[in-house]
Write an enzyme that holds these catalytic residues in place. Structure first.
Site, short mmCIF file in Angstrom:
data_model
loop_
_atom_site.label_atom_id
_atom_site.label_comp_id
_atom_site.label_asym_id
_atom_site.label_seq_id
_atom_site.Cartn_x
_atom_site.Cartn_y
_atom_site.Cartn_z
N LEU A 1 10.75 -20.56 -5.20
CA LEU A 1 9.87 -19.73 -4.37
C LEU A 1 8.51 -19.70 -5.06
CD1 LEU A 1 9.93 -17.42 -2.01
CD2 LEU A 1 10.21 -15.84 -3.90
N ASN B 1 1.14 3.46 -2.93
CA ASN B 1 1.60 3.91 -4.25
C ASN B 1 1.09 5.31 -4.59
OD1 ASN B 1 2.58 1.35 -4.43
ND2 ASN B 1 1.22 0.67 -6.07
N ASP C 1 0.83 -1.21 0.00
CA ASP C 1 0.00 0.00 0.00
C ASP C 1 0.87 1.27 0.00
OD1 ASP C 1 -2.45 1.32 0.00
OD2 ASP C 1 -2.56 1.41 2.18
N HIS D 1 2.16 3.51 -9.10
CA HIS D 1 1.96 2.08 -9.38
C HIS D 1 3.13 1.52 -10.19
CE1 HIS D 1 -1.91 2.32 -7.57
NE2 HIS D 1 -2.47 3.04 -8.52
C1 IPE Z 1 -5.40 -2.75 -0.01
O1 IPE Z 1 -5.11 -1.40 -0.19
C2 IPE Z 1 -5.45 -3.44 -1.36
C3 IPE Z 1 -4.16 -3.61 -2.02
C4 IPE Z 1 -2.99 -3.27 -1.56
C5 IPE Z 1 -4.22 -4.25 -3.33
P1 IPE Z 1 -6.27 -0.32 -0.32
O2 IPE Z 1 -5.58 0.98 -0.48
O3 IPE Z 1 -7.25 -0.72 -1.37
O4 IPE Z 1 -6.98 -0.43 1.11
P2 IPE Z 1 -7.78 0.66 1.95
O5 IPE Z 1 -8.80 1.28 1.05
O6 IPE Z 1 -6.78 1.66 2.44
O7 IPE Z 1 -8.37 -0.11 3.10
C1 IPE Z 2 -1.74 0.19 -3.34
O1 IPE Z 2 -1.50 1.56 -3.33
C2 IPE Z 2 -1.99 -0.32 -4.74
C3 IPE Z 2 -3.37 -0.78 -4.98
C4 IPE Z 2 -4.32 -0.82 -4.11
C5 IPE Z 2 -3.68 -1.21 -6.33
P1 IPE Z 2 -2.70 2.62 -3.33
O2 IPE Z 2 -3.08 2.91 -4.72
O3 IPE Z 2 -3.81 2.14 -2.44
O4 IPE Z 2 -1.97 3.86 -2.68
P2 IPE Z 2 -2.58 4.86 -1.61
O5 IPE Z 2 -3.04 4.06 -0.43
O6 IPE Z 2 -3.70 5.59 -2.30
O7 IPE Z 2 -1.44 5.76 -1.26
MG MG Z 3 -4.19 2.35 -0.47
#
Ligand code: IPE
Ligand code: IPE
Ligand code: MG
Length: 261
Positions: free
Chosen positions: A147, A37, A35, A52
């Site tokens: 792995l 990105n 999480d 991403h």
């Molecule tokens: C969890 O992250 C899903 C992934 C990393 C793929 P999210 O950004 O979607 O989760 P929330 O919305 O903060 O709970």
């Molecule tokens: C995780 O990073 C990637 C996916 C859920 C696809 P986010 O896109 O949720 O990044 P934040 O949480 O908005 O910073």
């Molecule tokens: Mg996120």
């Protein structure tokens, strides 16, 4: 000063190698909620998609590093949740395109490194292009024995459990099993992760302290590790720090503390 820096580098790399060469206290299965990105990109004045893209580079380095740890056999990565479909269409489209492109770009090296890739999640919700790429990477890496990398795509734990309940209910209705024969093992083997050991350690990057519908059944006794570091910045040294922290945890599984620990 120079001596101190050399010392830090030496001690750091020694500790790393020490962990890499032992199977004791190394988690056999690490799951990661990758999480942060979007926030990584925003803080740099960039579009979310840049975060991403950088996240894919981070994943490449982490997998390469994970393969060095003796005893670490499984890495499960939360790539795209069922709830992530609710994001703006441009972001979802870009994520699916990036997924397909990354599969094509990484396939050769994954095969060379004997890494087996499995994808779990609901394929019904995916486009034909995405399922074709997923089928390709699973088929091409099937003989990998170094792995196993589990990619969770269109995954949520509640959807997985719902699917498992439907499978078991259908088996009961067909007279294959009695309801009282359903136990924790039966449920475990009806999940997408059937045959894969539970994660020993779940890491979440990006500062949030929640599971966001990830491995709710399998993570019943996982150790949790949260870090503020955004996923694109999470590197081998961060993975090593998480593994070191895990090595100091005392896992009791509801029993009493082992004095020998
Ligand atoms: C969890 O992250 C899903 C992934 C990393 C793929 P999210 O950004 O979607 O989760 P929330 O919305 O903060 O709970
Ligand atoms: C995780 O990073 C990637 C996916 C859920 C696809 P986010 O896109 O949720 O990044 P934040 O949480 O908005 O910073
Ligand atoms: Mg996120």
């Amino acid at each position: 000063m120079a001596i101190r820096i050399i010392n830090i580098i030496f001690v750091g790399s020694f500790a790393n190698e020490e962990l890499m060469n032992t199977t004791e206290k190394i988690p056999g299965h690490i799951a990661i909620i990758m999480d942060g990105n979007g926030r990584w990109a925003r803080e740099r004045g960039l579009e979310r998609c840049e975060g991403h893209k950088q996240g894919v580079s981070a994943l490449r380095n982490i997998i390469r590093s994970a393969a060095q740890y003796k005893g670490l056999r499984y890495m499960t990565l939360y790539v795209f949740s069922t709830e992530n479909w609710g994001r703006p269409k441009e972001e979802v489209d870009m994520l699916m395109e990036l997924l397909c492109r990354s599969i094509v770009n990484e396939l050769h090296e994954l095969k060379q490194e004997h890494i087996r890739v499995l994808v779990i999640g609901d394929r019904n919700g995916m486009s034909q292009t995405v399922t074709e790429h997923i089928d390709l990477i699973e088929k091409e890496t099937a003989s990998g024995n170094a792995l196993t990398m589990l990619l969770c795509i269109n995954y949520s734990s509640r959807a997985e459990l719902t699917h498992a309940m439907q499978t078991l209910a259908a088996r009961v209705a067909a007279g294959e099993i009695n309801p009282d024969e359903i136990d924790a093992d039966t449920i475990t083997s009806a999940l997408y992760t059937s045959g894969i050991p539970d994660p020993d350690l779940i890491i979440r990057t990006g500062g949030e302290q929640r599971l966001s519908n990830f491995l709710l059944w399998q993570g019943a006794y996982s150790e949790l590790y949260f870090t503020q570091t955004y996923w694109p910045d999470f590197g081998p040294a961060d993975l090593d720090a998480a593994i070191k922290e895990y090595a100091h945890r005392n896992r009791r599984f509801g029993k009493v503390c082992d004095d020998k620990e």
